[in-house]
Design a protein around this motif. Structure first.
Motif, PDB file in Angstrom:
ATOM      1  N   ASP A 335       0.808  -1.219   0.000  1.00 11.30           N
ATOM      2  CA  ASP A 335       0.000   0.000   0.000  1.00 11.30           C
ATOM      3  C   ASP A 335       0.840   1.267   0.000  1.00 11.30           C
ATOM      4  OD1 ASP A 335      -2.665  -0.996  -0.070  1.00 11.30           O
ATOM      5  OD2 ASP A 335      -2.460  -1.658   1.997  1.00 11.30           O
ATOM      6  N   ARG A 336       2.141   1.129   0.157  1.00  7.68           N
ATOM      7  CA  ARG A 336       3.022   2.303   0.125  1.00  7.68           C
ATOM      8  C   ARG A 336       3.615   2.537  -1.262  1.00  7.68           C
ATOM      9  NH1 ARG A 336       6.433   1.772   5.844  1.00  7.68           N
ATOM     10  NH2 ARG A 336       4.595   1.608   7.219  1.00  7.68           N
ATOM     11  N   LEU A 337       4.149   1.471  -1.862  1.00  2.00           N
ATOM     12  CA  LEU A 337       4.781   1.599  -3.173  1.00  2.00           C
ATOM     13  C   LEU A 337       3.829   1.324  -4.322  1.00  2.00           C
ATOM     14  CD1 LEU A 337       8.212  -0.170  -2.511  1.00  2.00           C
ATOM     15  CD2 LEU A 337       7.642   2.256  -2.304  1.00  2.00           C
ATOM     16  N   GLY A 338       2.796   0.501  -4.075  1.00  2.00           N
ATOM     17  CA  GLY A 338       1.891   0.106  -5.147  1.00  2.00           C
ATOM     18  C   GLY A 338       2.184  -1.289  -5.640  1.00  2.00           C
ATOM     19  N   ARG A 339       1.242  -1.844  -6.403  1.00  3.46           N
ATOM     20  CA  ARG A 339       1.370  -3.227  -6.883  1.00  3.46           C
ATOM     21  C   ARG A 339       2.385  -3.336  -8.031  1.00  3.46           C
ATOM     22  NH1 ARG A 339      -1.898  -1.993  -2.814  1.00  3.46           N
ATOM     23  NH2 ARG A 339      -4.109  -2.399  -3.158  1.00  3.46           N
ATOM     24  N   PRO A 461      -1.852  -1.783 -15.259  1.00  2.00           N
ATOM     25  CA  PRO A 461      -1.918  -0.463 -14.626  1.00  2.00           C
ATOM     26  C   PRO A 461      -1.811  -0.577 -13.108  1.00  2.00           C
ATOM     27  CG  PRO A 461      -4.129  -1.199 -15.151  1.00  2.00           C
ATOM     28  CD  PRO A 461      -3.186  -2.268 -15.644  1.00  2.00           C
ATOM     29  N   GLU A 462      -1.547   0.531 -12.447  1.00  2.77           N
ATOM     30  CA  GLU A 462      -1.511   0.553 -10.983  1.00  2.77           C
ATOM     31  C   GLU A 462      -2.934   0.579 -10.433  1.00  2.77           C
ATOM     32  OE1 GLU A 462      -0.686  -0.131  -7.767  1.00  2.77           O
ATOM     33  OE2 GLU A 462       1.268   0.475  -8.572  1.00  2.77           O
ATOM     34  N   THR A 463      -3.161  -0.112  -9.309  1.00  4.59           N
ATOM     35  CA  THR A 463      -4.498  -0.165  -8.695  1.00  4.59           C
ATOM     36  C   THR A 463      -4.496   0.314  -7.248  1.00  4.59           C
ATOM     37  OG1 THR A 463      -4.168  -2.458  -7.972  1.00  4.59           O
ATOM     38  CG2 THR A 463      -5.160  -2.120 -10.145  1.00  4.59           C
ATOM     39  N   ARG A 464      -3.354   0.688  -6.731  1.00  6.85           N
ATOM     40  CA  ARG A 464      -3.263   1.057  -5.314  1.00  6.85           C
ATOM     41  C   ARG A 464      -4.211   2.199  -4.979  1.00  6.85           C
ATOM     42  NH1 ARG A 464       0.359   4.862  -2.433  1.00  6.85           N
ATOM     43  NH2 ARG A 464       1.127   5.424  -4.496  1.00  6.85           N
TER      44      ARG A 464
END
Length: 477
Positions: A335-339, A461-464
């Motif tokens: 949750d800090r850097l992203g998936r 894509p990013e989903t965070r």
């Protein structure tokens, strides 16, 4: 489902506003996700126990290489039955009820395995176990994603893989602890102790609330809101989550065709992209050879020069410890850097370390202490790279991107591909190593890992921080 992005998400991505005051994380949601995830301890235990148990089963029952290969890997194929049925079960029985059912099958399978007197009885026991594993593998990540607030969804859904690896580590410890018992008894005790925890876990799961999204799908909006209030970071967020769930439930879709028609036969362009993302990620997770290491590391270490069963089983415990620790790192960073950054670092590292392992095995002629140490180092590095990204993040990403009405069946389809890839690896590894050498196997897995890195870079894509009900906006860009 929202249209092509003209509707803004009701929940803004968390962690992007530095002026927003920090809120205390919801510990009730953490407790629920932990209980749901703990079922996967038994999944990891039953899947990996054959790693060391096969050494003793082979001797006790005089089994051939082919029989051991099938017995070890068959559960991944058997699992397809429950994986494909898990979406239906989760929609009919509820997420919580299906997890309880999974524990019942896991207990029965462990008992049957410990009492099996023939090869056919062992195969039947593996089938029973596979039903429980399949249900847990599909439904636990769905429940965790649906119970979690967006601010901690990455952490809570990553618990799944962390507990799987706790189970794997416990199986390695069990292999080592009972290796000194008589051959006909040791492996049976290893399986028998796996029959006790499901009883307590099933009772604990019954104390969890049902998924708010499943309650909303059943028209139980008051119950859904009550659960959301307890599992959100604030009452306001609970109301916003409920509104988004209602939008997703009420959104128009192919009323005559059902979920499978919308998912496979007549998918929209966006659903096709989401499905390709899920299937690709699930395929690469297993096709890169992780279960060849989890299940056959004793054979790999013996090939590199380790002689005694005690040394080999001790090395597998080190692998289990490293795997669990790095999954914890991924859980903290998700949750800090992203998936996406974790997946890129993971797949790139896997390609490098698998190449190193292949080169080590090719150079280990004749085998020596140095080659054995280099082999263990390469395996540990590969496991660390896998566990910091592709391992735990695949389940998180899959549960996040699937639309609500397709989530249970879509997740099941992705996991079915995952288990087919895993079955192909585990049921062919010994035969393939005989044909092209063990080094050749790991060169192939390194190529798959490199392809996975390209796939993540180009396609994902990013989903965070995105709300589950508005994930389609990410995929419509």
């Amino acid at each position: 489902m929202a249209s092509d992005g003209d509707a803004a998400p009701l929940l803004t991505p968390s962690g992007n506003n530095d002026d927003e005051p920090r809120r205390r994380r919801n510990m009730y949601a953490f407790g629920c996700a932990t209980l749901a995830s703990m079922t996967t301890i038994l999944m990891g235990y039953n899947l990996a126990l054959m790693s060391g148990a096969q050494l003793f089963v082979r001797e006790d029952m005089a089994l051939s290489d082919a029989e051991i290969e099938v017995l070890t890997g068959s559960m991944n194929v058997f699992m397809l039955v429950s994986i494909l049925a898990a979406g239906w079960a989760a929609d009919v029985l509820g997420r919580r009820g299906t997890i309880v059912l999974a524990n019942a099958f896991l207990m029965a399978g462990a008992l049957a395995m410990s009492l099996g007197a023939t090869y056919a009885a062992l195969m039947a026991a593996r089938f029973v176990t596979s039903v429980g594993v399949g249900f847990a593998r599909v439904v636990a990540p769905v429940y965790n994603a649906e119970i979690s607030p967006a601010s901690t969804r990455g952490v809570l859904t990553s618990l799944l893989d962390m507990f799987v690896n706790v189970g794997i580590l416990l199986s390695y410890v069990s292999n080592f602890a009972f290796a000194g018992l008589p051959v006909h008894l040791g492996w049976r005790v290893m399986f028998a102790i796996g029959a006790v925890p499901p009883v307590f876990l099933a009772a604990a799961v019954l104390a969890m609330p049902e998924s708010p999204r499943w309650l909303a799908m059943r028209g139980r909006l008051a119950d859904a809101r009550a659960v959301l209030v307890r599992t959100s970071d604030s009452v306001e967020e609970a109301d916003l989550r409920l509104e988004e769930i209602n939008h997703a439930v009420e959104a128009p879709h192919d009323a005559g065709g059902g979920v499978w028609r919308e998912l496979l036969l007549q998918p929209s362009a966006m659903v096709r992209r989401i499905l390709a993302t899920v299937i690709g990620l699930q395929f690469f997770q297993q096709a890169s050879g992780i279960d060849a290491i989890v299940l056959y590391s004793p054979l790999v270490f013996k090939k590199a020069g380790m002689a005694s069963n005690t040394s080999v089983l001790g090395a597998t415990i080190a692998i289990g410890v490293v795997k669990t620790c790095f999954i914890l790192v991924a859980t903290l960073l998700s949750d800090r850097l992203g998936r996406r950054p974790l997946l890129l670092a993971s797949t790139g590292g896997m390609a490098v370390t698998l190449t190193s392992l292949a080169l080590t095995l090719r150079a280990a002629s004749p085998p020596s202490t140095a080659s054995a140490a280099a082999c263990v180092a390469s395996v540990v590095a590969f496991v660390a790279a896998f566990s910091v990204g592709l391992g735990p993040t695949t389940a998180t990403y899959t549960a996040e991107v699937m639309p609500l009405r397709l989530r249970a069946q879509g997740t099941g389809l992705g996991v079915a591909v995952n288990r087919l890839a895993c079955g192909a690896v585990t049921m062919t590894f010994i035969s393939l190593a005989d044909g092209i050498t063990m080094a050749g196997c790991f060169f192939i897995y390194a190529g798959v890992a490199a392809a996975a890195c390209v796939f993540v870079y180009v396609w994902l894509p990013e989903t965070r921080g995105r709300s589950l009900e508005n994930m389609d906006i990410v995929f419509s860009k």
